[in-house]
Each structure stands twice: as C-alpha cells, then as structure tokens.
Design a protein around this motif. Sequence first.
Motif, PDB file in Angstrom:
ATOM      1  N   LEU A   1      37.171  48.584  29.462  1.00 17.79           N
ATOM      2  CA  LEU A   1      36.210  48.308  30.538  1.00 17.79           C
ATOM      3  C   LEU A   1      35.273  49.494  30.756  1.00 17.79           C
ATOM      4  O   LEU A   1      34.094  49.312  31.083  1.00 17.79           O
ATOM      5  N   LYS A   2      35.787  50.706  30.535  1.00 19.15           N
ATOM      6  CA  LYS A   2      34.929  51.891  30.662  1.00 19.15           C
ATOM      7  C   LYS A   2      33.964  52.008  29.487  1.00 19.15           C
ATOM      8  O   LYS A   2      32.909  52.642  29.621  1.00 19.15           O
ATOM      9  N   GLU A   3      34.291  51.403  28.351  1.00 21.30           N
ATOM     10  CA  GLU A   3      33.303  51.335  27.269  1.00 21.30           C
ATOM     11  C   GLU A   3      32.151  50.420  27.669  1.00 21.30           C
ATOM     12  O   GLU A   3      30.995  50.668  27.320  1.00 21.30           O
ATOM     13  N   ILE A   4      32.466  49.372  28.400  1.00 29.34           N
ATOM     14  CA  ILE A   4      31.427  48.449  28.865  1.00 29.34           C
ATOM     15  C   ILE A   4      30.602  49.092  29.975  1.00 29.34           C
ATOM     16  O   ILE A   4      29.363  49.027  29.972  1.00 29.34           O
ATOM     17  N   THR A   5      31.290  49.730  30.929  1.00 32.89           N
ATOM     18  CA  THR A   5      30.640  50.350  32.088  1.00 32.89           C
ATOM     19  C   THR A   5      31.334  51.675  32.381  1.00 32.89           C
ATOM     20  O   THR A   5      32.383  51.692  33.032  1.00 32.89           O
ATOM     21  N   PRO A   6      30.792  52.791  31.927  1.00 37.83           N
ATOM     22  CA  PRO A   6      31.487  54.075  32.054  1.00 37.83           C
ATOM     23  C   PRO A   6      31.797  54.503  33.490  1.00 37.83           C
ATOM     24  O   PRO A   6      32.769  55.229  33.716  1.00 37.83           O
ATOM     25  N   ASP A   7      30.989  54.072  34.461  1.00 36.39           N
ATOM     26  CA  ASP A   7      31.159  54.592  35.815  1.00 36.39           C
ATOM     27  C   ASP A   7      31.903  53.643  36.746  1.00 36.39           C
ATOM     28  O   ASP A   7      31.762  53.723  37.972  1.00 36.39           O
ATOM     29  N   ILE A   8      32.735  52.749  36.202  1.00 41.24           N
ATOM     30  CA  ILE A   8      33.520  51.872  37.064  1.00 41.24           C
ATOM     31  C   ILE A   8      34.533  52.671  37.883  1.00 41.24           C
ATOM     32  O   ILE A   8      34.932  53.775  37.512  1.00 41.24           O
ATOM     33  N   ARG A   9      34.939  52.084  39.007  1.00 46.04           N
ATOM     34  CA  ARG A   9      36.028  52.640  39.807  1.00 46.04           C
ATOM     35  C   ARG A   9      37.216  51.702  39.711  1.00 46.04           C
ATOM     36  O   ARG A   9      37.078  50.487  39.888  1.00 46.04           O
ATOM     37  N   VAL A  10      38.390  52.258  39.408  1.00 47.11           N
ATOM     38  CA  VAL A  10      39.585  51.453  39.153  1.00 47.11           C
ATOM     39  C   VAL A  10      40.693  51.843  40.120  1.00 47.11           C
ATOM     40  O   VAL A  10      40.990  53.027  40.299  1.00 47.11           O
ATOM     41  N   GLU A  11      41.302  50.825  40.754  1.00 50.39           N
ATOM     42  CA  GLU A  11      42.500  51.016  41.563  1.00 50.39           C
ATOM     43  C   GLU A  11      43.606  50.174  40.950  1.00 50.39           C
ATOM     44  O   GLU A  11      43.351  49.073  40.455  1.00 50.39           O
ATOM     45  N   SER A  12      44.841  50.666  40.965  1.00 48.90           N
ATOM     46  CA  SER A  12      45.924  49.912  40.338  1.00 48.90           C
ATOM     47  C   SER A  12      47.195  49.998  41.164  1.00 48.90           C
ATOM     48  O   SER A  12      47.408  50.952  41.919  1.00 48.90           O
ATOM     49  N   VAL A  13      48.033  48.980  41.001  1.00 48.02           N
ATOM     50  CA  VAL A  13      49.345  48.955  41.660  1.00 48.02           C
ATOM     51  C   VAL A  13      50.253  48.067  40.826  1.00 48.02           C
ATOM     52  O   VAL A  13      49.804  47.093  40.206  1.00 48.02           O
ATOM     53  N   ARG A  14      51.532  48.419  40.780  1.00 49.64           N
ATOM     54  CA  ARG A  14      52.508  47.600  40.076  1.00 49.64           C
ATOM     55  C   ARG A  14      53.472  47.003  41.088  1.00 49.64           C
ATOM     56  O   ARG A  14      54.063  47.722  41.898  1.00 49.64           O
ATOM     57  N   LEU A  15      53.630  45.686  41.039  1.00 46.96           N
ATOM     58  CA  LEU A  15      54.548  45.003  41.939  1.00 46.96           C
ATOM     59  C   LEU A  15      55.846  44.709  41.219  1.00 46.96           C
ATOM     60  O   LEU A  15      55.854  44.280  40.062  1.00 46.96           O
ATOM     61  N   GLU A  16      56.959  44.906  41.916  1.00 43.92           N
ATOM     62  CA  GLU A  16      58.277  44.656  41.371  1.00 43.92           C
ATOM     63  C   GLU A  16      59.199  44.269  42.515  1.00 43.92           C
ATOM     64  O   GLU A  16      58.815  44.363  43.686  1.00 43.92           O
ATOM     65  N   PRO A  17      60.423  43.813  42.212  1.00 46.52           N
ATOM     66  CA  PRO A  17      61.296  43.303  43.281  1.00 46.52           C
ATOM     67  C   PRO A  17      61.468  44.222  44.474  1.00 46.52           C
ATOM     68  O   PRO A  17      61.508  43.766  45.615  1.00 46.52           O
ATOM     69  N   GLY A  18      61.557  45.523  44.255  1.00 47.42           N
ATOM     70  CA  GLY A  18      61.688  46.439  45.381  1.00 47.42           C
ATOM     71  C   GLY A  18      60.394  46.694  46.108  1.00 47.42           C
ATOM     72  O   GLY A  18      60.366  47.306  47.174  1.00 47.42           O
ATOM     73  N   LYS A  19      59.285  46.222  45.527  1.00 48.67           N
ATOM     74  CA  LYS A  19      57.961  46.424  46.110  1.00 48.67           C
ATOM     75  C   LYS A  19      57.147  45.172  45.805  1.00 48.67           C
ATOM     76  O   LYS A  19      56.250  45.178  44.965  1.00 48.67           O
ATOM     77  N   PRO A  20      57.437  44.040  46.482  1.00 46.96           N
ATOM     78  CA  PRO A  20      56.792  42.783  46.148  1.00 46.96           C
ATOM     79  C   PRO A  20      55.406  42.581  46.737  1.00 46.96           C
ATOM     80  O   PRO A  20      54.771  41.566  46.508  1.00 46.96           O
ATOM     81  N   ALA A  21      54.931  43.551  47.529  1.00 45.44           N
ATOM     82  CA  ALA A  21      53.608  43.428  48.155  1.00 45.44           C
ATOM     83  C   ALA A  21      52.933  44.786  48.178  1.00 45.44           C
ATOM     84  O   ALA A  21      53.592  45.840  48.200  1.00 45.44           O
ATOM     85  N   ALA A  22      51.612  44.776  48.157  1.00 48.84           N
ATOM     86  CA  ALA A  22      50.868  46.024  48.169  1.00 48.84           C
ATOM     87  C   ALA A  22      49.451  45.728  48.646  1.00 48.84           C
ATOM     88  O   ALA A  22      49.015  44.578  48.735  1.00 48.84           O
ATOM     89  N   THR A  23      48.736  46.796  48.970  1.00 46.77           N
ATOM     90  CA  THR A  23      47.329  46.701  49.339  1.00 46.77           C
ATOM     91  C   THR A  23      46.527  47.502  48.336  1.00 46.77           C
ATOM     92  O   THR A  23      46.845  48.654  48.044  1.00 46.77           O
ATOM     93  N   LEU A  24      45.491  46.865  47.794  1.00 46.90           N
ATOM     94  CA  LEU A  24      44.589  47.508  46.839  1.00 46.90           C
ATOM     95  C   LEU A  24      43.282  47.841  47.549  1.00 46.90           C
ATOM     96  O   LEU A  24      42.798  47.042  48.346  1.00 46.90           O
TER      97      LEU A  24
END
Length: 225
Positions: A202-225
Amino acid sequence: MEIWVDPAVTALRPDFRVLALKVYGLRNGPSDERSRTWLAGAAEGAAGVDDARLEAWRDAYRAFGAKPQRTRPSVDALLRRMPLPEINLVVDAYNSVSVRHVLPVGGEDLGHYVGAARLVRAEGDETFDAMDKGEVIVDHPEIGEVVWRDDLGVTCRRWNWRQCVRTRITEETTDALFLLERLEPMSMEELSAAGDELTALLKEITPDIRVESVRLEPGKPAATL
C-alpha cells in the motif's frame, strides 16, 4: 472506530484471530504493471487447494452450516481463479497477499462504513446488497451465519465469502479497513508478516499513507482503531 468479534463466533473457532489495518490517505487507481507483477508472483508460488490452511477454513464454514464447495472461503475461491483477476491497485495488493499467505483478506471503504465493525452470527433479518446480473439486489444472510457487519447491514457474508456492494473498495477509495483473518495452522508470526507485506504494498501505491493496526484474539475480542 470500534471493532469486535462476538463470543458466539469464537466459540465456533477459538483459534480465530483477525489483524485489522485502518489506512488513511490512499490514492487508488486502475491496475498497472506493478500490481500485475504482484498478482503474477503470488500466482506463481500459489498453494494447492489441498493446503491445510484452506481445509481449516472449510471446517470453519461447516461449523456454522455452510457448504464450502458451494460458497467457498475467499482465498479458496482466489486460488481457483488463475490468472488472478485485476481489479484495481489496492484490491490487487490485498489479493496478492491473500494468495501468497493462504489467508482471507478483506477490504472495506471507510467512506461508506457506518459504526462499529463486528463479526457476529446473523439473526437473518440483516440486509446485504449484492450484484446479480449487473444489478444491485438486497439479500439477507441465513440465521446463524457468520457475517461481518456495520450499523447499516452485512458487509461480508459467510465470514469472508462475498462482500457487499456498498463498502467495496473502488478507485475512488481514500480511507480503508483491511481484515486479515487467521485460523490454525497458520502461525501468529505469519499473520503479522502478511500485515507487514500488505502495508508495504500500500505504501508503494501511496507512500504517505497513515496506518493503524490492532490484533483481536479471545483475550482481547474488542478494540478501538
């Protein structure tokens, strides 16, 4: 933006994990030689349809009553479409990552997304807009079907089988949510590697993108991005 996985889904597959990437500032466009190279490279090294990672997804479909031979998990369907289809730069990027890692990857246009992203078992009255013979129709999931949805309706049916028309990524998409979905025997390290690879493309397509990430799993089934 909230994202969560309902316990009724993790009860079906306790090994389910999802890596969510929210990306701002994309400048998408039609497929080009770069994206064709990504697709061709993924196709050249593609796994066979008997891969254990595919069979895990078929088992997950059977767990909620779906027949994976009729409605295939997204990566299973991709591996049966060679050469891989050219859609647009962003979709080509995540499809190539999907095939390379034998991992379902979905993309949603945040400009058309409303409310929290959640993976739930359907009640059956939710709306789902799909294409049929070139026209948009309104359909509904089956009761108990695993679906991604927002406040307006279902965005992807049967876990990752088919995306709705409303939130699909087009050449006009600027902000997007990507969902990388893992079951055993895929390792958590490979899930992270797939996320890194998608971010790099995606950065090859648009070098200046902003990326946020989170991984959900049983001990953490919800998150805010």
